[in-house]
Design an enzyme around this catalytic site. Structure first.
Site, PDB file in Angstrom:
ATOM      1  N   GLU A  37       0.871  -1.159   0.000  1.00 38.13           N
ATOM      2  CA  GLU A  37       0.000   0.000   0.000  1.00 38.13           C
ATOM      3  C   GLU A  37       0.916   1.219   0.000  1.00 38.13           C
ATOM      4  O   GLU A  37       1.816   1.319   0.843  1.00 38.13           O
ATOM      5  CB  GLU A  37      -0.887   0.007   1.249  1.00 38.13           C
ATOM      6  CG  GLU A  37      -1.855   1.165   1.210  1.00 38.13           C
ATOM      7  CD  GLU A  37      -2.722   1.288   2.459  1.00 38.13           C
ATOM      8  OE1 GLU A  37      -2.674   0.405   3.328  1.00 38.13           O
ATOM      9  OE2 GLU A  37      -3.425   2.306   2.547  1.00 38.13           O
ATOM     10  N   ARG A 262       5.767 -12.627   9.726  1.00 40.65           N
ATOM     11  CA  ARG A 262       6.414 -11.377   9.349  1.00 40.65           C
ATOM     12  C   ARG A 262       7.780 -11.280  10.030  1.00 40.65           C
ATOM     13  O   ARG A 262       8.048 -11.956  11.022  1.00 40.65           O
ATOM     14  CB  ARG A 262       5.544 -10.184   9.737  1.00 40.65           C
ATOM     15  CG  ARG A 262       5.330 -10.051  11.240  1.00 40.65           C
ATOM     16  CD  ARG A 262       4.269  -9.009  11.582  1.00 40.65           C
ATOM     17  NE  ARG A 262       4.653  -7.671  11.174  1.00 40.65           N
ATOM     18  CZ  ARG A 262       4.007  -6.965  10.235  1.00 40.65           C
ATOM     19  NH1 ARG A 262       2.990  -7.471   9.615  1.00 40.65           N
ATOM     20  NH2 ARG A 262       4.397  -5.757   9.945  1.00 40.65           N
ATOM     21  N   LYS A 272       4.929   0.788   9.282  1.00 41.54           N
ATOM     22  CA  LYS A 272       4.943   2.068   8.564  1.00 41.54           C
ATOM     23  C   LYS A 272       4.336   3.176   9.406  1.00 41.54           C
ATOM     24  O   LYS A 272       4.782   4.314   9.354  1.00 41.54           O
ATOM     25  CB  LYS A 272       4.172   1.913   7.240  1.00 41.54           C
ATOM     26  CG  LYS A 272       4.988   1.214   6.169  1.00 41.54           C
ATOM     27  CD  LYS A 272       4.292   1.259   4.830  1.00 41.54           C
ATOM     28  CE  LYS A 272       3.219   0.203   4.755  1.00 41.54           C
ATOM     29  NZ  LYS A 272       2.669   0.033   3.408  1.00 41.54           N
TER      30      LYS A 272
HETATM   31  P1  ATP Z   1       3.232  -2.185   8.040  1.00 41.97           P
HETATM   32  O1  ATP Z   1       2.781  -3.181   9.052  1.00 41.97           O
HETATM   33  O2  ATP Z   1       4.654  -1.824   8.126  1.00 41.97           O
HETATM   34  O3  ATP Z   1       2.345  -0.984   7.952  1.00 41.97           O
HETATM   35  P2  ATP Z   1       1.831  -3.380   5.900  1.00 41.97           P
HETATM   36  O4  ATP Z   1       1.659  -4.836   5.986  1.00 41.97           O
HETATM   37  O5  ATP Z   1       0.670  -2.527   6.245  1.00 41.97           O
HETATM   38  O6  ATP Z   1       3.125  -2.966   6.679  1.00 41.97           O
HETATM   39  P3  ATP Z   1       1.799  -3.353   3.069  1.00 41.97           P
HETATM   40  O7  ATP Z   1       2.159  -2.239   2.176  1.00 41.97           O
HETATM   41  O8  ATP Z   1       0.389  -3.775   3.155  1.00 41.97           O
HETATM   42  O9  ATP Z   1       2.326  -2.940   4.496  1.00 41.97           O
HETATM   43  O10 ATP Z   1       2.745  -4.593   2.815  1.00 41.97           O
HETATM   44  C1  ATP Z   1       3.058  -5.097   1.554  1.00 41.97           C
HETATM   45  C2  ATP Z   1       3.484  -6.526   1.721  1.00 41.97           C
HETATM   46  O11 ATP Z   1       4.617  -6.604   2.584  1.00 41.97           O
HETATM   47  C3  ATP Z   1       2.403  -7.352   2.346  1.00 41.97           C
HETATM   48  O12 ATP Z   1       2.280  -8.549   1.601  1.00 41.97           O
HETATM   49  C4  ATP Z   1       2.874  -7.614   3.731  1.00 41.97           C
HETATM   50  O13 ATP Z   1       2.410  -8.846   4.193  1.00 41.97           O
HETATM   51  C5  ATP Z   1       4.385  -7.567   3.578  1.00 41.97           C
HETATM   52  N1  ATP Z   1       5.015  -7.153   4.837  1.00 41.97           N
HETATM   53  C6  ATP Z   1       4.795  -6.013   5.535  1.00 41.97           C
HETATM   54  N2  ATP Z   1       5.518  -5.995   6.663  1.00 41.97           N
HETATM   55  C7  ATP Z   1       6.230  -7.143   6.693  1.00 41.97           C
HETATM   56  C8  ATP Z   1       7.163  -7.720   7.595  1.00 41.97           C
HETATM   57  N3  ATP Z   1       7.517  -7.115   8.739  1.00 41.97           N
HETATM   58  N4  ATP Z   1       7.697  -8.928   7.292  1.00 41.97           N
HETATM   59  C9  ATP Z   1       7.346  -9.556   6.167  1.00 41.97           C
HETATM   60  N5  ATP Z   1       6.474  -9.078   5.265  1.00 41.97           N
HETATM   61  C10 ATP Z   1       5.914  -7.880   5.518  1.00 41.97           C
HETATM   62 MG    MG Z   2      -1.187  -3.193   4.982  1.00 47.10          MG
END
Ligand code: ATP
Ligand code: MG
Length: 563
Positions: A37, A262, A272
């Site tokens: 996102e 994760r 984020k």
């Molecule tokens: P955050 O928790 O940092 O806000 P998010 O999951 O909301 O991250 P996205 O932009 O939705 O951020 O993530 C894009 C992809 O990266 C998703 O498939 C998510 O599962 C993966 N991802 C995000 N954070 C991690 C992490 N700490 N380890 C592994 N994969 C991750």
């Molecule tokens: Mg997300």
């Protein structure tokens, strides 16, 4: 030396894919996606997901899309889109033109929603957000049906069309799936699919005032793109029944969602939202502050894409959450930089040394090895003269036991040059601080060996005062002083655990003259001091370096202890 040159791995996800290939489940195709996102910069956790998704595509001769999951216009910006594109490329991956946006599917998603309404599987609700939450129940208490749940298909279609047309204010209505308010899985209790949001979107502008929610949108995006394996993090495990329900009810192409743990890292945060808070409150100098766990921060710090990919390979993927020691990331980095970084001499805290018996005005070019790990890197010349700088901490007037470096009357080796002996100490009259050392050198030890075989216990790095370049060096420590900064106690905030000493700036360092004109991003090992990288803040007149990482490998010590 690394023990495994291959970047490919073996894990439970690859096992699943192998099974699917055996049964020809998706006609032998493997197609993954990385779906960020665009509401912030990518961090090292995303790198794990990127390496996994693109790595699987590469291993199985498949494809991986880059897809922006841009369904929430309030938090999304073009700046984030641009940075994500740059970061995925920099990590070494290529989507081969398959760059997609969820917002390009908004019309198709709308049509799918109409299809569900027509099938009696979705309805327009007028409860407030708070009421919806209330009616939802809890893990121990079943939910309550909304009074609007029984509307006719015609009424639902009409209201949904008017939601889209902009007739209703934000928050006044939502479209919900009609599933089961008594389900043991809270996600199945009539989840919201669309909300009204009169907000401009970075790509679709004012075209839409209803926006799809993640659970509704994500499976559709995967289905539309023909994804085979939709890999996401563990917190979506409970959402999988809903992912499947939507696709089954619509009876459209159905990818498989697979969850993995994760990445969590010690002494930092990988969220984020939290990273944005640090940026907005000025706790760091932007998203690419070299202390940040963002890809752009790691890049500016001097990390290589290879080291990050190696780290991702080492940690692998699992089905249970754990926290990785940040020392392992630094270990991967040191291994890579050790192989590739040119060695130079840089003095961080200079102490002036005058070689009394060295002729005034004489300069000798000493031969120095560029990289002992890489014979192909060759040799260079380093100027030596009567006035030098050495590291302040390499001298002690009253050396304690086991301090083998320079002290009054003691002889040490200057790297690639001569043996010198300290014969005098010049002090500041007022403060008593040491301002200069007087030394003599032994001309017979040129190159660093004594013909009579006598030994010294220390070899120091140095630079020639008249030749050296002045530089600023930024030293970093962990961003947080706690291993788990989100594990807060008693009303504290994760920011209370920021490390007050995470940045130290040294402004009067001296480096070898050969570094003149070094480009931002160039990486070096300053002998005995660590790996350094030229910062973009450098100007023609002054080099600025980031210390990427020191030489002390705490991970190697941990491994040794465990063996
Ligand atoms: P955050 O928790 O940092 O806000 P998010 O999951 O909301 O991250 P996205 O932009 O939705 O951020 O993530 C894009 C992809 O990266 C998703 O498939 C998510 O599962 C993966 N991802 C995000 N954070 C991690 C992490 N700490 N380890 C592994 N994969 C991750
Ligand atoms: Mg997300």
């Amino acid at each position: 030396m690394t023990t495994n040159n291959s970047e490919s791995s073996h894990d439970f996800i690859r096992d699943i894919i192998n099974d699917d290939l055996r049964t020809n489940k998706y006609d032998g195709r493997v197609h993954t996606r990385f779906p960020p996102e665009p509401n912030g910069y990518l961090h090292i956790g995303h790198a794990k997901s990127i390496c996994l998704n693109f790595g699987i595509a590469a291993d199985f001769n498949g494809l991986c899309n880059l897809r922006f999951d841009d369904t929430n216009p309030v938090k999304e910006e073009q700046e984030y889109i641009d940075s994500i594109i740059e970061d995925v490329h920099w990590l070494g991956f290529d989507w081969e033109g398959r760059l997609y946006y969820a917002s390009d599917y908004f019309e198709q998603m709308y049509q799918y929603a109409v299809q569900l309404i027509e099938a009696g599987k979705a309805y327009v609700d007028e409860l407030s957000a708070e009421e919806i939450r209330d009616y939802r129940g809890t893990l121990t208490k079943p939910g309550k049906q909304s009074p609007y749940r029984g509307r006719s298909t015609e009424e639902n279609l009409d209201l949904f069309r008017r939601m889209r047309a902009g007739e209703f204010p934000d928050g006044s209505r939502v479209l919900r799936a009609k599933i089961d308010m008594a389900s043991r899985n809270l996600n199945m209790r009539d989840p919201v699919m669309y909300r009204i949001l009169h907000a401009g979107h970075p790509r679709t502008g004012d075209k839409w005032c209803i926006y799809p929610l993640y659970d509704w949108a994500h499976g559709l995006e995967d289905s539309i793109e023909g994804i085979t394996h939709s890999i996401c993090t563990l917190e979506f495990e409970d959402h999988r029944p809903l992912y499947d329900w939507f696709l089954d009810e619509l009876d459209i192409y159905h990818p498989r969602q697979i969850e993995f743990a994760r990445l969590n890292l010690t002494c930092t945060v990988l969220s984020k939202r939290m990273l944005l808070e640090l940026v907005q409150e000025g706790r760091v100098n932007g998203w690419d502050d070299p202390r940040m766990p963002t890809i752009s921060g790691l890049r500016r710090r001097g990390y290589t894409p290879e080291s990050i990919r190696d780290f991702a390979r080492r940690i692998g993927v699992a089905k249970t959450d754990s926290t990785i020691d940040i020392a392992l990331l630094e270990h991967s980095l040191r291994e890579d930089l050790n192989r590739r970084a040119q060695r130079v001499m840089g003095v961080l805290r200079p102490l002036r040394v005058v070689i009394e018996n060295y002729p005034e005005g004489q300069v000798e070019e000493m031969d120095a090895v560029n990289n002992p790990e890489d014979p192909g890197a060759g040799m260079r010349k380093v100027p030596f003269s009567r006035v030098l700088y050495i590291e302040r901490e390499d001298f002690r007037e009253d050396p304690p036991n086991k301090f083998f470096r320079l002290a009054p009357g003691r002889e040490v080796r200057l790297r690639y040059a001569y043996f010198i002996t300290c014969v005098g100490v010049v002090k500041d009259e007022k403060t008593g601080g040491v301002v200069e050392l007087r030394c003599t050198y032994d001309p017979a030890t040129r190159g660093g060996d004594a013909p009579d075989g006598r030994k010294v216990k220390a070899t120091l790095h140095w630079v020639s005062a008249e030749h050296a370049l002045e530089a600023e060096v930024r030293l970093y420590d962990h961003l947080f002083s706690r291993e788990n900064p989100t594990d807060v106690e008693g009303g504290a905030d994760f920011k209370d655990y920021l490390n007050p000493n995470s940045l130290e700036i040294l402004t009067s360092c001296r480096v070898e003259s050969g570094l003149a004109g070094a480009k931002p991003g160039s990486r070096y090992q300053f002998e005995r001091q660590g790996y350094f990288c030229v910062d973009p803040d450098s100007s023609a007149g002054k080099l600025v370096f980031n210390r990427t990482v020191s030489l002390r490998d705490t991970w190697a010590r941990i491994e040794k202890r465990e063996r």
